[in-house]
Design a protein around this motif. Structure first.
Motif, short mmCIF file in Angstrom:
data_model
loop_
_atom_site.label_atom_id
_atom_site.label_comp_id
_atom_site.label_asym_id
_atom_site.label_seq_id
_atom_site.Cartn_x
_atom_site.Cartn_y
_atom_site.Cartn_z
N HIS A 360 0.81 -1.23 0.00
CA HIS A 360 0.00 0.00 0.00
C HIS A 360 0.83 1.27 0.00
N ASP A 361 2.01 1.26 0.60
CA ASP A 361 2.83 2.47 0.59
C ASP A 361 3.54 2.67 -0.74
N SER A 362 3.58 1.63 -1.57
CA SER A 362 4.24 1.72 -2.87
C SER A 362 3.25 2.12 -3.96
N ILE A 363 2.23 1.30 -4.18
CA ILE A 363 1.27 1.57 -5.25
C ILE A 363 0.48 2.84 -4.97
N CYS A 364 0.32 3.19 -3.72
CA CYS A 364 -0.44 4.40 -3.38
C CYS A 364 0.36 5.67 -3.60
N GLY A 365 1.66 5.55 -3.81
CA GLY A 365 2.48 6.73 -4.09
C GLY A 365 2.81 7.56 -2.87
N CYS A 366 2.64 6.99 -1.67
CA CYS A 366 2.78 7.79 -0.45
C CYS A 366 4.08 7.49 0.30
N SER A 367 5.15 7.34 -0.46
CA SER A 367 6.46 7.11 0.13
C SER A 367 7.41 8.21 -0.33
N ILE A 368 8.66 8.14 0.15
CA ILE A 368 9.63 9.15 -0.27
C ILE A 368 9.95 8.96 -1.76
N ASP A 369 10.51 9.98 -2.36
CA ASP A 369 10.71 9.98 -3.81
C ASP A 369 11.56 8.82 -4.29
N GLN A 370 12.62 8.48 -3.57
CA GLN A 370 13.52 7.41 -4.02
C GLN A 370 12.78 6.08 -4.11
N VAL A 371 11.86 5.83 -3.22
CA VAL A 371 11.07 4.59 -3.27
C VAL A 371 10.36 4.48 -4.62
N HIS A 372 9.80 5.57 -5.08
CA HIS A 372 9.01 5.51 -6.30
C HIS A 372 9.88 5.52 -7.55
N ARG A 373 11.09 6.03 -7.43
CA ARG A 373 12.03 5.83 -8.54
C ARG A 373 12.31 4.34 -8.71
N GLU A 374 12.43 3.63 -7.60
CA GLU A 374 12.67 2.18 -7.66
C GLU A 374 11.43 1.44 -8.14
N ASN A 375 10.24 1.95 -7.82
CA ASN A 375 9.01 1.36 -8.38
C ASN A 375 9.06 1.40 -9.90
N SER A 376 9.52 2.52 -10.44
CA SER A 376 9.58 2.66 -11.90
C SER A 376 10.48 1.60 -12.52
#
Length: 1017
Positions: A360-376
């Motif tokens: 939920h903290d990943s797909i929801c986009g509610c983490s720090i920026d670096q986390v979502h760079r790694e999602n990409s």
């Protein structure tokens, strides 16, 4: 004498894999936590149980670092002292597909089985609400209970109740009702007296909603380690708790009107033990029965704006899910029955990379920026694996498809080129296809047709050729070589040139052939230029008179004394990107078309494909046989006329931009908001394509938006920035939807962009696709008198999958989307007609903080106050959505809106082939399902590799009789559970015989809201 309260205390840790720290940073803490747990279990036999958060990925993350501890882990799991599973990761439920939830549990069960028995509890403690079909999904894995915190409101009178899915299946819910949720007993005091006092206080908070004399304490929280010394503290505290003081008896009595307790007993236990105690308790009245979604923010933060935070994540996730579900799994299952080894490991790996983005903290986009760079990066890895495997499967299927042309070409030397088009979605459907071909000469008389001779509209989107190489030769040297080779016979020179080219290019299997030769004897004084167009071919070239004439021209050139140099240039034969309408594509199958460069040998009557009205009569409108679309000159909004019903929808595709001073979890408008709903000047409107394949209307607007919020965050700034918004609206012959592709260059901060679609009528409910269902939701939630006391202000934004439909029962408008999961029905404001309402779909929400504590729409923080500037989403963004005006409601015309939504999210693919025979016909289906209202959610190889899995669900409110016909040889068919284990054999034609008889369909009833999994062997 009163009863004794039993307290089951569950030691656990809730492990957010990535959030306010990255995965690797949290993994270092995980390693320390599990190391500490193993040491405690080694040293303290009374520490009988610990729950690893219901997700097995923590085992993999830990063992990558500490592989030497695998046997220690396995020993304690098998002994029941560590509880694992059932999930692979703790997902968000609304932002991922139903198939993703099923794969999540399948992988979790399989991984847990490597160590012991999975915990059969639907443990989803921290999801931001719960889907209505979760009880049916859990029951599909033999899970009969669920434990969660968020989403439950005052409708639940007690902390235990039954929750029913749309099909009627239900699970027992243990609602972690008190404000502490899954952390209500975190870090218990180890002093016996303090432990006893804390236990009495916590019990008094839980008792008002309890239904038994057994209470649940959750001893853990986010990233907490186990408490060393806990069993000893419990043992000592139990002595104090055995006989409560009069004061504490009075406190408990205040919270339990029907029972008197004079003592407590605490024991370390598990969630399954607590479930067993609840189920075994003798009751005078049955537990309450609830149904539907759990999306209340009354007692716990729901955090609904995560539906639109970092929208690019939602778009990437939707695209990847459809790639795996609609392409990878069906095509590999099909190709594996045609000779391709099934790539089990790669399919599993593609799913794992995707699922690792579903916490939920990943797909929801509610983490720090670096986390979502790694999602990409994970999305990209999943897509790369899938695309590579899909390419292999496509080639395997095409290689076994009969692509022999049905008609002779007008010119025998130019064979038709087969194009195999794949449609892994409902059908029949008509779609545009884009392919790259090498076709000789002018295509003025070219024809693209299907096996029945129906002509398909087409046009050349691009044409190019690439120079392969050039070389200069002395004329006398070439003339001598030709004379020695004896190439006077027609075609001999061409053969020699092709052999030379093939050798020079290092080709052995695919020789080059010369398709065209042009001789320019006057290129320069004393220099002749010979340009040859070449292509690779597995077959010998079919020479025509034009090519033989060029050969003779070249031979004559060799005798000319005024020529001293020959400059030879070799170029690829011209390539064209050709777009055509592929009509009547079968569902879940393929259809072959043929491109005839010079037309057919006989005049063929055009079929039923109706071309677009061309030329377009006005500069600001387009139309096909279904709809007319006109852009308003002043603001660029669209007016759509349904040519079949006469219904007119105006003011569509209006963009409304407002401020947002919220955070990654919660939308919050500034106290004094400024809404902008039109460009600063009349937009540029142009028809950029007018058929025959598609008509495209482009609307280009320049918008002036406040640059950010003001310093005090109470309003939007006075400084403005320019942003361009460009929409391309397209219509295709035969297609029942209006597609819109919108591009924005976002330069503004602290704002939300939505696109509006008004309707000139009012409704109380709209239909939106959900997980394994289509759900009717109210346009607005009722607001109770105590709403100001809620943990979070209720909102009227709701989740959707692929469509939302607003209908008054006579006409309706379906709004389809690709990866845009948030909508709201707006009843007033810009773009809303006084006599109607509008559907608003969120395109972009731009904020800068993970959590803030100063929001008017939520009480308190939802996480740490981390700066997340990349969540402002500056830069270029594109969105795809579509409109389906229709008669009746969403179910009308065989659920047209739902079928178009599936098709819109599954663009077709095409592969250019050569002509060959094959075991598959030129038009083939992997599966046929009727009626068309049923949704096929999965076609895949079974997890055991022994059979084909077909999963179907019924989104209707009534049962239907289904006809299912797989295009594979079957000996047996079973109804399976979601773990793909056969449960009950089903038979063809109602007779108990083995095997499908001559392709006859399998008939079965599918109840309202039912998910059915079939295993064909």
């Amino acid at each position: 004498m009163g009863e004794q309260l039993t307290i089951i205390l569950v030691p656990h840790t809730h492990w957010d894999r990535e959030w306010y720290q990255t995965f690797q940073q949290f993994r270092m803490r995980l390693v320390h936590t599990v190391d500490a747990l193993l040491d405690i279990l080694d040293q303290d036999s009374a520490f009988s149980h610990f729950m690893l958060d219901g997700q097995t990925i923590v085992l993999d993350d830990y063992l990558e670092v500490q592989p030497q501890n695998e046997e220690r882990l396995r020993r304690y799991i098998q002994a029941g002292r560590i509880q694992i599973g059932p999930w692979y990761v703790q997902p968000d439920e609304f932002l991922v597909s139903g198939e993703s939830l099923i794969r999540n549990l399948q992988i979790g069960f399989r991984r847990a089985a490597d160590f012991g028995e999975p915990m059969r509890i639907g443990y989803v403690p921290d999801c931001f609400g719960h889907i209505a079909q979760l009880p049916q999904i859990l029951q599909g894995f033999g899970i009969e209970s669920a434990v969660f915190w968020r989403g439950v409101g005052a409708e639940a009178r007690k902390s235990e109740f039954y929750w029913t899915a749309p099909d009627g299946s239900s699970v027992l819910v243990l609602h972690l009702a008190d404000p502490g949720g899954y952390s209500n007993a975190r870090v218990m005091p180890l002093s016996p007296a303090e432990f006893a006092t804390r236990t009495e206080l916590l019990a008094s908070q839980i008792l008002p909603k309890a239904t038994t004399s057994t209470l649940l304490f959750m001893n853990g929280s986010d990233h907490l380690e186990p408490q060393n010394g806990l069993p000893a503290a419990i043992e000592a505290a139990n002595i104090l708790l055995a006989h409560l003081s009069a004061a504490h008896e009075q406190i408990l009595a205040q919270h339990s009107a029907t029972r008197h307790y004079d003592g407590m007993h605490v024991e370390i236990g598990t969630l399954p033990q607590y479930v067993a105690a609840i189920q075994a308790y003798p009751r005078e009245e049955p537990l309450q029965m609830l149904s539907g979604e759990m999306r209340s923010s009354q007692y716990a933060h729901l955090l609904p704006a995560v539906l639109s935070t970092r929208m690019w994540i939602k778009q990437q996730n939707t695209a990847t899910e459809h790639l795996l579900e609609r392409w990878l799994e069906p095509l590999t299952a099909w190709a594996s029955r045609l000779g391709m080894p099934y790539p089990e490991g790669l399919v599993r790996l593609a799913w794992r990379y995707l699922l690792q983005n579903h916490p939920h903290d990943s797909i929801c986009g509610c983490s720090i920026d670096q986390v979502h760079r790694e999602n990409s990066v994970r999305f990209a890895q999943s897509q790369q694996i899938a695309e590579g495997v899909i390419a292999q499967a496509l080639h395997t299927i095409v290689a076994t498809t009969n692509t022999c042309a049905p008609f002779a070409s007008a010119k025998a030397s130019e064979s038709p080129v087969p194009v195999v088009v794949f449609n892994p979605a409902p059908g029949p459907r008509s779609e545009t296809v884009s392919v790259v071909m090498q076709l000789p000469g002018s295509l003025h008389n070219a024809v693209i047709c299907d096996e029945s001779g129906e002509h398909m509209p087409f046009h050349i989107a691009n044409r190019w050729r690439q120079e392969v190489g050039s070389m200069s030769f002395a004329r006398e040297m070439v003339a001598t070589a030709v004379a020695l080779a004896g190439t006077e016979a027609p075609g001999m020179l061409l053969d020699m040139a092709e052999s030379t080219l093939t050798g020079a290019m290092g080709q052995t299997e695919n020789p080059y052939q010369i398709g065209r030769m042009h001789v320019d004897a006057a290129y320069a004084p004393g220099v002749a230029r010979i340009e040859i167009l070449i292509a690779q071919s597995k077959q010998a070239a079919l020479r025509d008179a034009e090519l033989f004439a060029a050969e003779q021209e070249f031979l004559a050139l060799l005798q000319r004394e005024d020529i001293h140099t020959l400059e030879v240039v070799a170029a690829d034969q011209t390539r064209e990107t050709i777009e055509f309408v592929a009509a009547d594509l079968p569902a879940y199958g393929l259809k072959t078309f043929w491109a005839y460069p010079r037309g057919l040998s006989e005049t063929m009557q055009k079929g039923s494909v109706i071309p677009l009205d061309t030329p377009v009569k006005q500069h600001n409108s387009i139309e096909n046989e279904w709809y007319r679309v006109e852009a308003h000159a002043q603001d660029g909004t669209l007016t759509v006329t349904d040519k079949k019903t006469g219904a007119v929808f105006s003011g569509l595709n209006r963009f409304v931009d407002g401020g947002d001073v919220g955070d990654l979890y919660t939308y919050c408008p500034p106290q004094h908001d400024t809404l902008i709903n039109q460009p600063v000047e009349a937009p540029k409107i142009e028809v950029v394509a007018a058929g025959p394949v598609r008509a495209i209307l482009r609307v280009s607007g320049r918008w002036s938006l406040p640059a950010s919020c003001s310093a005090n965050r109470s309003e939007r700034s006075a400084r403005m920035v320019g942003c361009s918004i460009v929409s391309e609206i397209s219509l295709v012959p035969g297609m029942r939807r209006i597609e819109i592709h919108t591009h924005v260059e976002n330069k503004a901060r602290d704002h939300r962009i939505r696109v509006m679609f008004p309707a000139l009528y009012k409704v109380e409910d709209v239909a939106a696709e959900g997980t394994f269902e289509v759900r009717m939701r109210p346009v607005s939630l009722p607001r109770t008198a105590d709403v100001l006391e809620w943990m979070e202000e209720p909102v009227n934004t709701f989740p959707q999958k692929r469509f939302v439909d607003i209908s008054n029962g006579h006409v309706g408008l379906g709004i389809l989307n690709r990866g845009l999961p948030e909508y709201e029905v707006v009843q007033d404001g810009p773009g809303v007609p006084p006599e109607g309402m509008a559907v608003a779909v969120t395109l972009l929400r731009c904020v800068e903080w993970l959590s803030r504590g100063d929001l008017s729409t939520r009480r308190g923080h939802a996480g740490p106050m981390e700066h997340t500037p990349e969540a402002q989403c500056l830069g270029q963004y594109v969105w795809d959505y579509a409109l389906v005006p229709h008669v009746g409601d969403w179910e009308a015309d065989e659920a047209l809106v739902l079928r178009e939504a599936q098709a819109f999210n599954t663009p077709v693919r095409a592969l250019v082939s050569d002509q060959h025979e094959g075991r598959l016909p030129s038009q083939a289906m992997l599966l046929e399902v009727e009626p068309r209202e049923l949704v096929v959610s999965a076609i895949k190889q079974s997890t055991t590799g022994n059979g084909l899995i077909v999963r179907i669900y019924n989104p209707l409110a009534h049962a239907v009789e289904a006809s299912i016909r797989p295009a594979i040889d079957c000996t047996k068919a079973f109804v399976a559970n979601l773990a793909e284990e056969p449960q009950e054999q089903v038979f063809w034609s109602g007779e108990e015989h083995e095997g499908q008889v001559q392709g006859t369909p399998l008939y079965m009833g599918i109840g309202a809201g039912k998910i059915v999994t079939l295993l064909f062997r």
